[in-house]
Design a protein around this motif. Structure first.
Motif, PDB file in Angstrom:
ATOM      1  N   PHE A   1      -2.262  20.856  22.258  1.00 61.30           N
ATOM      2  CA  PHE A   1      -2.668  21.216  23.616  1.00 61.30           C
ATOM      3  C   PHE A   1      -2.597  20.037  24.586  1.00 61.30           C
ATOM      4  CE2 PHE A   1      -5.917  22.549  26.810  1.00 61.30           C
ATOM      5  CZ  PHE A   1      -5.374  23.765  27.167  1.00 61.30           C
ATOM      6  N   SER A   2      -2.884  18.839  24.094  1.00 66.98           N
ATOM      7  CA  SER A   2      -2.903  17.657  24.964  1.00 66.98           C
ATOM      8  C   SER A   2      -1.530  17.322  25.541  1.00 66.98           C
ATOM      9  CB  SER A   2      -3.442  16.442  24.195  1.00 66.98           C
ATOM     10  OG  SER A   2      -2.592  16.138  23.091  1.00 66.98           O
ATOM     11  N   LYS A   3      -0.474  17.907  24.983  1.00 64.49           N
ATOM     12  CA  LYS A   3       0.872  17.668  25.479  1.00 64.49           C
ATOM     13  C   LYS A   3       1.014  18.131  26.931  1.00 64.49           C
ATOM     14  CE  LYS A   3       5.301  16.641  25.082  1.00 64.49           C
ATOM     15  NZ  LYS A   3       5.755  15.245  24.905  1.00 64.49           N
ATOM     16  N   ILE A   4       0.201  19.097  27.338  1.00 64.94           N
ATOM     17  CA  ILE A   4       0.279  19.598  28.714  1.00 64.94           C
ATOM     18  C   ILE A   4       0.041  18.472  29.710  1.00 64.94           C
ATOM     19  CG2 ILE A   4      -0.702  21.204  30.396  1.00 64.94           C
ATOM     20  CD1 ILE A   4      -1.527  22.979  28.043  1.00 64.94           C
ATOM     21  N   TYR A   5      -0.936  17.594  29.425  1.00 65.00           N
ATOM     22  CA  TYR A   5      -1.231  16.490  30.338  1.00 65.00           C
ATOM     23  C   TYR A   5      -0.044  15.530  30.447  1.00 65.00           C
ATOM     24  CZ  TYR A   5      -5.973  18.235  29.635  1.00 65.00           C
ATOM     25  OH  TYR A   5      -7.077  19.028  29.555  1.00 65.00           O
ATOM     26  N   ASP A   6       0.637  15.301  29.325  1.00 67.59           N
ATOM     27  CA  ASP A   6       1.824  14.430  29.340  1.00 67.59           C
ATOM     28  C   ASP A   6       2.931  15.036  30.195  1.00 67.59           C
ATOM     29  OD1 ASP A   6       0.520  12.717  27.576  1.00 67.59           O
ATOM     30  OD2 ASP A   6       1.400  13.658  25.803  1.00 67.59           O
ATOM     31  N   ILE A   7       3.139  16.331  30.039  1.00 64.34           N
ATOM     32  CA  ILE A   7       4.186  17.006  30.804  1.00 64.34           C
ATOM     33  C   ILE A   7       3.890  16.931  32.299  1.00 64.34           C
ATOM     34  CG2 ILE A   7       5.286  19.238  31.272  1.00 64.34           C
ATOM     35  CD1 ILE A   7       4.848  19.922  28.311  1.00 64.34           C
ATOM     36  N   ILE A   8       2.644  17.165  32.672  1.00 65.23           N
ATOM     37  CA  ILE A   8       2.258  17.097  34.083  1.00 65.23           C
ATOM     38  C   ILE A   8       2.445  15.680  34.624  1.00 65.23           C
ATOM     39  CG2 ILE A   8       0.298  17.271  35.673  1.00 65.23           C
ATOM     40  CD1 ILE A   8      -0.746  19.574  33.907  1.00 65.23           C
ATOM     41  N   GLU A   9       2.063  14.706  33.824  1.00 67.71           N
ATOM     42  CA  GLU A   9       2.169  13.310  34.263  1.00 67.71           C
ATOM     43  C   GLU A   9       3.620  12.872  34.412  1.00 67.71           C
ATOM     44  OE1 GLU A   9       0.754   8.820  32.817  1.00 67.71           O
ATOM     45  OE2 GLU A   9      -0.027  10.599  31.798  1.00 67.71           O
ATOM     46  N   ASN A  10       4.503  13.389  33.577  1.00 67.70           N
ATOM     47  CA  ASN A  10       5.899  12.946  33.563  1.00 67.70           C
ATOM     48  C   ASN A  10       6.817  13.764  34.469  1.00 67.70           C
ATOM     49  OD1 ASN A  10       5.307  10.934  31.676  1.00 67.70           O
ATOM     50  ND2 ASN A  10       5.620  12.318  29.952  1.00 67.70           N
ATOM     51  N   ASN A  11       6.276  14.790  35.098  1.00 64.11           N
ATOM     52  CA  ASN A  11       7.089  15.631  35.977  1.00 64.11           C
ATOM     53  C   ASN A  11       6.373  15.828  37.313  1.00 64.11           C
ATOM     54  OD1 ASN A  11       9.452  16.974  34.243  1.00 64.11           O
ATOM     55  ND2 ASN A  11       7.621  16.803  32.958  1.00 64.11           N
ATOM     56  N   LYS A  12       7.073  15.561  38.384  1.00 63.80           N
ATOM     57  CA  LYS A  12       6.489  15.769  39.703  1.00 63.80           C
ATOM     58  C   LYS A  12       6.590  17.252  40.094  1.00 63.80           C
ATOM     59  CE  LYS A  12       7.437  11.140  41.542  1.00 63.80           C
ATOM     60  NZ  LYS A  12       8.114  10.373  42.622  1.00 63.80           N
TER      61      LYS A  12
ATOM     62  N   LEU B   1      -6.980  17.739  37.646  1.00 63.44           N
ATOM     63  CA  LEU B   1      -5.891  18.655  37.324  1.00 63.44           C
ATOM     64  C   LEU B   1      -5.281  19.259  38.579  1.00 63.44           C
ATOM     65  CD1 LEU B   1      -4.241  20.256  35.232  1.00 63.44           C
ATOM     66  CD2 LEU B   1      -6.072  21.962  35.252  1.00 63.44           C
ATOM     67  N   THR B   2      -6.134  19.700  39.492  1.00 62.05           N
ATOM     68  CA  THR B   2      -5.608  20.375  40.681  1.00 62.05           C
ATOM     69  C   THR B   2      -4.898  19.408  41.621  1.00 62.05           C
ATOM     70  OG1 THR B   2      -7.749  20.173  41.808  1.00 62.05           O
ATOM     71  CG2 THR B   2      -7.334  22.195  40.582  1.00 62.05           C
ATOM     72  N   ASP B   3      -5.187  18.123  41.504  1.00 62.29           N
ATOM     73  CA  ASP B   3      -4.467  17.134  42.309  1.00 62.29           C
ATOM     74  C   ASP B   3      -3.079  16.856  41.735  1.00 62.29           C
ATOM     75  OD1 ASP B   3      -6.642  16.862  43.997  1.00 62.29           O
ATOM     76  OD2 ASP B   3      -7.494  15.193  42.860  1.00 62.29           O
ATOM     77  N   ALA B   4      -2.946  16.994  40.408  1.00 59.50           N
ATOM     78  CA  ALA B   4      -1.692  16.644  39.744  1.00 59.50           C
ATOM     79  C   ALA B   4      -0.689  17.791  39.717  1.00 59.50           C
ATOM     80  CB  ALA B   4      -1.985  16.196  38.315  1.00 59.50           C
ATOM     81  N   VAL B   5      -1.169  19.026  39.878  1.00 58.15           N
ATOM     82  CA  VAL B   5      -0.301  20.211  39.817  1.00 58.15           C
ATOM     83  C   VAL B   5      -0.036  20.695  41.234  1.00 58.15           C
ATOM     84  CG1 VAL B   5      -0.122  22.601  39.003  1.00 58.15           C
ATOM     85  CG2 VAL B   5      -1.143  20.843  37.529  1.00 58.15           C
ATOM     86  N   GLN B   6       1.225  21.026  41.513  1.00 54.17           N
ATOM     87  CA  GLN B   6       1.596  21.440  42.868  1.00 54.17           C
ATOM     88  C   GLN B   6       0.931  22.745  43.270  1.00 54.17           C
ATOM     89  OE1 GLN B   6       5.767  22.337  43.472  1.00 54.17           O
ATOM     90  NE2 GLN B   6       5.634  21.887  45.659  1.00 54.17           N
ATOM     91  N   GLU B   7       0.959  23.742  42.378  1.00 54.99           N
ATOM     92  CA  GLU B   7       0.400  25.047  42.698  1.00 54.99           C
ATOM     93  C   GLU B   7       0.160  25.825  41.413  1.00 54.99           C
ATOM     94  OE1 GLU B   7       3.385  26.666  45.248  1.00 54.99           O
ATOM     95  OE2 GLU B   7       4.903  26.737  43.683  1.00 54.99           O
ATOM     96  N   PHE B   8      -0.702  26.835  41.531  1.00 54.90           N
ATOM     97  CA  PHE B   8      -1.039  27.700  40.405  1.00 54.90           C
ATOM     98  C   PHE B   8      -0.770  29.144  40.807  1.00 54.90           C
ATOM     99  CE2 PHE B   8      -3.666  23.946  40.177  1.00 54.90           C
ATOM    100  CZ  PHE B   8      -3.691  23.596  38.841  1.00 54.90           C
ATOM    101  N   TYR B   9      -0.009  29.852  39.983  1.00 59.67           N
ATOM    102  CA  TYR B   9       0.209  31.287  40.188  1.00 59.67           C
ATOM    103  C   TYR B   9      -0.499  32.027  39.060  1.00 59.67           C
ATOM    104  CZ  TYR B   9       3.382  31.334  44.145  1.00 59.67           C
ATOM    105  OH  TYR B   9       3.905  31.248  45.421  1.00 59.67           O
ATOM    106  N   ILE B  10      -1.385  32.936  39.444  1.00 54.54           N
ATOM    107  CA  ILE B  10      -2.225  33.650  38.485  1.00 54.54           C
ATOM    108  C   ILE B  10      -2.006  35.152  38.618  1.00 54.54           C
ATOM    109  CG2 ILE B  10      -4.579  34.026  37.664  1.00 54.54           C
ATOM    110  CD1 ILE B  10      -3.787  31.093  37.558  1.00 54.54           C
TER     111      ILE B  10
END
Length: 311
Positions: A103-114, A137-146
């Motif tokens: 699960f922690s891989k998600i943080y790496d992906i977010i950090e390595n991709n703008k 989290l919300t600062d690092a992710v551009q947008e959330f679609y739910i």
């Protein structure tokens, strides 16, 4: 191009959404997070792996999400709609080989991709856990679609609650109240995204892509299930696909900026609430609810993406 992390619990609708995301040239799927929902997490994971194998996209990370809601309740599954294995009559091969990423891989992906977009078309437990375990989290992710909720229309699990929000209302409430740059696609929009067997057969005539070729069996099962639930319906709504389609084509729908609350207990458990009165004010944060979708525009987009596979 949208770089996305897709949270899903396939399930037929989620499976078609995964196909759409993998085949859409405007979407780059960085990872798929597998969680409980329409089926248990183990089956959902196998279904994702099977779809990635058919698409020849085993480069996409499969990340292990949550097994149950934050409340610890035993989740309820829906084999009458999605089949025992979640793909209608289809079963993934028993010798399927894949690696489940931590699960922690998600943080790496977010950090390595703008400019990553997170799309959650299942229960919100894994997404809420991502928030609780991480920082900013919300600062690092551009947008959330739910995909979730129901506004001014009946629910599909209770008279007022939609399945994703009902499945873990605590998680959904956390997401609705803490996340920014949020785009919510509720039942009042997704119910309109109906696809018929005629549409599916037309797609199959235009492509022989292995991923698309299973759609006839899968969608026939799904449509037959919906015809039992909704007498007179000619197809089945693709709730999760329209969420992705709106992400790529935001002008396809109309939104209103409002705060959303999700009731977490009692008879109204899972009910989504927003103030649509004329006197109400927009949300201070960027929280947007889709109220309308251009059905013809959606159908054209879906047909184009799915039929151009392999061309």
């Amino acid at each position: 191009m949208k770089k996305i992390i897709l949270f899903a619990d396939p399930g037929i609708d989620d499976s078609i959404a995964i196909m759409y995301a993998l085949l859409n040239p405007e979407i780059e799927v960085l990872a798929i997070v597998s969680s409980y929902g329409n089926v248990d997490k183990e089956q959902a994971t196998e279904n994702i792996a099977y779809l990635l194998e058919l698409a020849d996209r085993t480069d996409v990370h499969i990340i292990g999400g949550t097994n149950a809601p934050l409340s610890g309740e035993i989740p309820k599954f829906y084999p009458e709609i999605h089949g025992q294995e979640g793909l209608g009559p289809i079963r993934p091969p028993e010798d399927l080989s894949f690696e489940l990423t931590n699960f922690s891989k998600i943080y790496d992906i977010i950090e390595n991709n703008k400019d990553v977009t997170i799309v959650d078309v299942g229960r919100n437990t894994s997404l809420a856990s991502l928030f609780l375990l991480g920082e900013n989290l919300t600062d690092a992710v551009q947008e959330f679609y739910i995909m979730g909720g129901a506004f001014m229309v009946p629910g599909n699990v209770t008279p007022s609650a939609e399945a994703n929000f009902y499945g873990d209302p605590t998680a959904s409430h956390l997401v609705m109240t803490n996340f920014d740059n949020l785009y919510i696609v509720p039942l009042n929009v997704s119910n309109k995204a109906i696809v018929t067997m005629e549409h599916i057969l037309a797609i199959l005539e235009m492509t022989n892509h292995p991923l698309v070729q299973i759609m006839d069996e899968v969608m026939k099962y799904y449509i037959d299930a919906y015809k039992k639930l909704v007498p007179g319906i000619e197809g089945a709504p693709l709730h999760d696909v329209v969420t992705l389609s709106l992400m790529v084509n935001p002008d396809m729908g109309r939104t209103i900026r409002r705060e959303v609350e999700v009731l977490t207990s009692g008879e109204g458990k899972g009910t989504s609430i927003a103030d649509f009165r004329v006197s109400s004010t927009p949300s201070e944060k960027n929280s947007n609810i889709y109220l309308e979708v251009d059905y013809e525009m959606f159908l054209k987009d879906f047909m184009k993406v799915m039929s151009s596979a392999g061309k």
